[in-house]
Every structure is written in C-alpha cells, then in structure tokens.
Scaffold this motif. Structure first.
Motif, PDB file in Angstrom:
ATOM      1  N   ALA A 198       0.827  -1.212   0.000  1.00 54.94           N
ATOM      2  CA  ALA A 198       0.000   0.000   0.000  1.00 54.94           C
ATOM      3  C   ALA A 198       0.861   1.261   0.000  1.00 54.94           C
ATOM      4  O   ALA A 198       0.491   2.269  -0.616  1.00 54.94           O
ATOM      5  CB  ALA A 198      -0.939   0.000   1.199  1.00 54.94           C
ATOM      6  N   ALA A 199       2.025   1.208   0.644  1.00 56.90           N
ATOM      7  CA  ALA A 199       2.900   2.377   0.742  1.00 56.90           C
ATOM      8  C   ALA A 199       3.474   2.791  -0.614  1.00 56.90           C
ATOM      9  O   ALA A 199       3.978   3.904  -0.756  1.00 56.90           O
ATOM     10  CB  ALA A 199       4.036   2.098   1.725  1.00 56.90           C
ATOM     11  N   ALA A 200       3.379   1.933  -1.624  1.00 55.93           N
ATOM     12  CA  ALA A 200       3.910   2.249  -2.951  1.00 55.93           C
ATOM     13  C   ALA A 200       2.944   3.081  -3.794  1.00 55.93           C
ATOM     14  O   ALA A 200       3.326   3.579  -4.851  1.00 55.93           O
ATOM     15  CB  ALA A 200       4.249   0.964  -3.698  1.00 55.93           C
ATOM     16  N   PHE A 201       1.696   3.234  -3.346  1.00 58.40           N
ATOM     17  CA  PHE A 201       0.652   3.883  -4.145  1.00 58.40           C
ATOM     18  C   PHE A 201       0.202   5.202  -3.525  1.00 58.40           C
ATOM     19  O   PHE A 201       0.197   5.351  -2.300  1.00 58.40           O
ATOM     20  CB  PHE A 201      -0.571   2.958  -4.250  1.00 58.40           C
ATOM     21  CG  PHE A 201      -0.333   1.704  -5.027  1.00 58.40           C
ATOM     22  CD1 PHE A 201      -0.568   1.661  -6.394  1.00 58.40           C
ATOM     23  CD2 PHE A 201       0.129   0.554  -4.408  1.00 58.40           C
ATOM     24  CE1 PHE A 201      -0.349   0.501  -7.123  1.00 58.40           C
ATOM     25  CE2 PHE A 201       0.351  -0.615  -5.119  1.00 58.40           C
ATOM     26  CZ  PHE A 201       0.111  -0.638  -6.481  1.00 58.40           C
ATOM     27  N   THR A 202      -0.243   6.123  -4.381  1.00 57.71           N
ATOM     28  CA  THR A 202      -0.906   7.326  -3.890  1.00 57.71           C
ATOM     29  C   THR A 202      -2.281   6.922  -3.353  1.00 57.71           C
ATOM     30  O   THR A 202      -2.820   5.880  -3.739  1.00 57.71           O
ATOM     31  CB  THR A 202      -1.094   8.373  -5.010  1.00 57.71           C
ATOM     32  OG1 THR A 202      -1.960   7.835  -6.009  1.00 57.71           O
ATOM     33  CG2 THR A 202       0.235   8.811  -5.608  1.00 57.71           C
ATOM     34  N   PRO A 203      -2.875   7.719  -2.476  1.00 61.13           N
ATOM     35  CA  PRO A 203      -4.191   7.364  -1.932  1.00 61.13           C
ATOM     36  C   PRO A 203      -5.259   7.142  -3.007  1.00 61.13           C
ATOM     37  O   PRO A 203      -6.115   6.284  -2.877  1.00 61.13           O
ATOM     38  CB  PRO A 203      -4.555   8.554  -1.041  1.00 61.13           C
ATOM     39  CG  PRO A 203      -3.239   9.155  -0.659  1.00 61.13           C
ATOM     40  CD  PRO A 203      -2.334   8.937  -1.854  1.00 61.13           C
ATOM     41  N   GLU A 204      -5.189   7.916  -4.100  1.00 63.63           N
ATOM     42  CA  GLU A 204      -6.222   7.830  -5.150  1.00 63.63           C
ATOM     43  C   GLU A 204      -5.778   6.975  -6.339  1.00 63.63           C
ATOM     44  O   GLU A 204      -6.386   7.026  -7.407  1.00 63.63           O
ATOM     45  CB  GLU A 204      -6.605   9.235  -5.617  1.00 63.63           C
ATOM     46  CG  GLU A 204      -5.492  10.004  -6.308  1.00 63.63           C
ATOM     47  CD  GLU A 204      -4.431  10.605  -5.376  1.00 63.63           C
ATOM     48  OE1 GLU A 204      -3.386  11.010  -5.888  1.00 63.63           O
ATOM     49  OE2 GLU A 204      -4.636  10.659  -4.151  1.00 63.63           O
ATOM     50  N   ALA A 205      -4.775   6.166  -6.157  1.00 67.11           N
ATOM     51  CA  ALA A 205      -4.228   5.354  -7.254  1.00 67.11           C
ATOM     52  C   ALA A 205      -5.279   4.455  -7.887  1.00 67.11           C
ATOM     53  O   ALA A 205      -6.276   4.079  -7.258  1.00 67.11           O
ATOM     54  CB  ALA A 205      -3.086   4.488  -6.734  1.00 67.11           C
ATOM     55  N   SER A 206      -5.005   4.101  -9.155  1.00 75.22           N
ATOM     56  CA  SER A 206      -5.851   3.120  -9.837  1.00 75.22           C
ATOM     57  C   SER A 206      -4.958   2.005 -10.367  1.00 75.22           C
ATOM     58  O   SER A 206      -3.793   2.224 -10.698  1.00 75.22           O
ATOM     59  CB  SER A 206      -6.635   3.768 -10.978  1.00 75.22           C
ATOM     60  OG  SER A 206      -5.755   4.254 -11.974  1.00 75.22           O
ATOM     61  N   GLY A 207      -5.527   0.826 -10.405  1.00 72.24           N
ATOM     62  CA  GLY A 207      -4.793  -0.318 -10.933  1.00 72.24           C
ATOM     63  C   GLY A 207      -5.566  -1.592 -10.721  1.00 72.24           C
ATOM     64  O   GLY A 207      -6.402  -1.686  -9.817  1.00 72.24           O
TER      65      GLY A 207
END
Length: 143
Positions: free
Chosen positions: A31-40
């Motif tokens: 989770a720490a690798a992504f921005t809060p609003e990430a998509s994937g």
C-alpha cells in the motif's frame, strides 16, 4: 523534461520493493507504494487496489515476481515506467501441486510526492500464461 539517473534508480528500486511485498504478502508495504487515489488492477483507491492483489495472492502458495527491461521516463514530478514481468505462483493446500505463471508488462505512472515516487496508475498486460489460474485465490482467513 528532466530524466535523472537517480530518479530512474529510485523508481526501479520502488518496483523491486513492491514485487517483494507482493511475494511476502506484506500488504502494508504494498500500500505504501501507491498514492491514496491510485488506480490499478481494475480498482481505484489504494485500499481497493491492494484488496484486488490480496484476493489473487492471499490464498495461493509462494509467488515470485521477476522484473526486468525497465524503461523509465521522468518529466519533473511525473514519470512513466514500462517493465517486463515474469510471475510464478505455486498453489496452496489441495492445489499445492499446481502452478500459474504469467509474463507481461507493467505500465506504471508515477507521481513524486513529498520526495518519494508513488504509483498513481498501474496496468499489467499479460502476454503469455500457462498453468492453472485457479491457484490465485483469496486467503481463507485474512488478517
């Protein structure tokens, strides 16, 4: 356009840490690798993105994400990386004798946030697959 070797190294290292987090089932590190609003992976928001990965890896046996052929382009506080991946998944429990392997390419979009590179968009395109996709399944008793 800026494209420093240090930025490229930081992004490549972040990719390696994310792959290791998936393989060790370290969902906090993932989770720490992504921005809060990430998509994937067909989801939006870091919690949902990690939940999709967890549903695939949480109940399978060991996995190994091998990454290579990194191509990173940096433009200020934004970047894009294209990375080949070969991923082996061993089954667990009654499926321990089965495997699923896929090869493809990650297409990742990055944002520099508070001095670190975070994923804001991720796509994985599978080009080769073999084995039993059924080994990818959720953890029967998630923590």
């Amino acid at each position: 356009m800026t494209d420093t070797l240090d930025d490229r190294r930081l992004i490549t290292e972040r990719l390696a840490r994310l792959a290791a987090a998936f393989d060790t089932r370290d969902w906090e590190e993932a989770a720490a690798a992504f921005t809060p609003e990430a998509s994937g992976y067909g989801a939006t928001g870091v919690e949902n993105v990690v939940a999709v990965v967890r549903r695939h890896l949480g109940g399978c046996g060991p996995s190994q994400h091998l990454l290579g052929n990194h191509r990173v382009t940096v433009d200020g506080n934004r970047a894009r990386s294209l990375t080949y991946a070969r991923v082996l998944h061993q089954g667990a429990g009654s499926m321990a004798d089965r495997f699923y392997e896929c090869c493809g390419e990650y297409d990742d979009h990055w944002q520099r946030t508070r001095g670190q590179w975070l994923l804001c968009e991720r796509r994985f395109t599978v080009t080769i697959q073999t084995g039993d996709f059924g080994v990818l399944r959720p953890d029967p008793a998630p923590a």
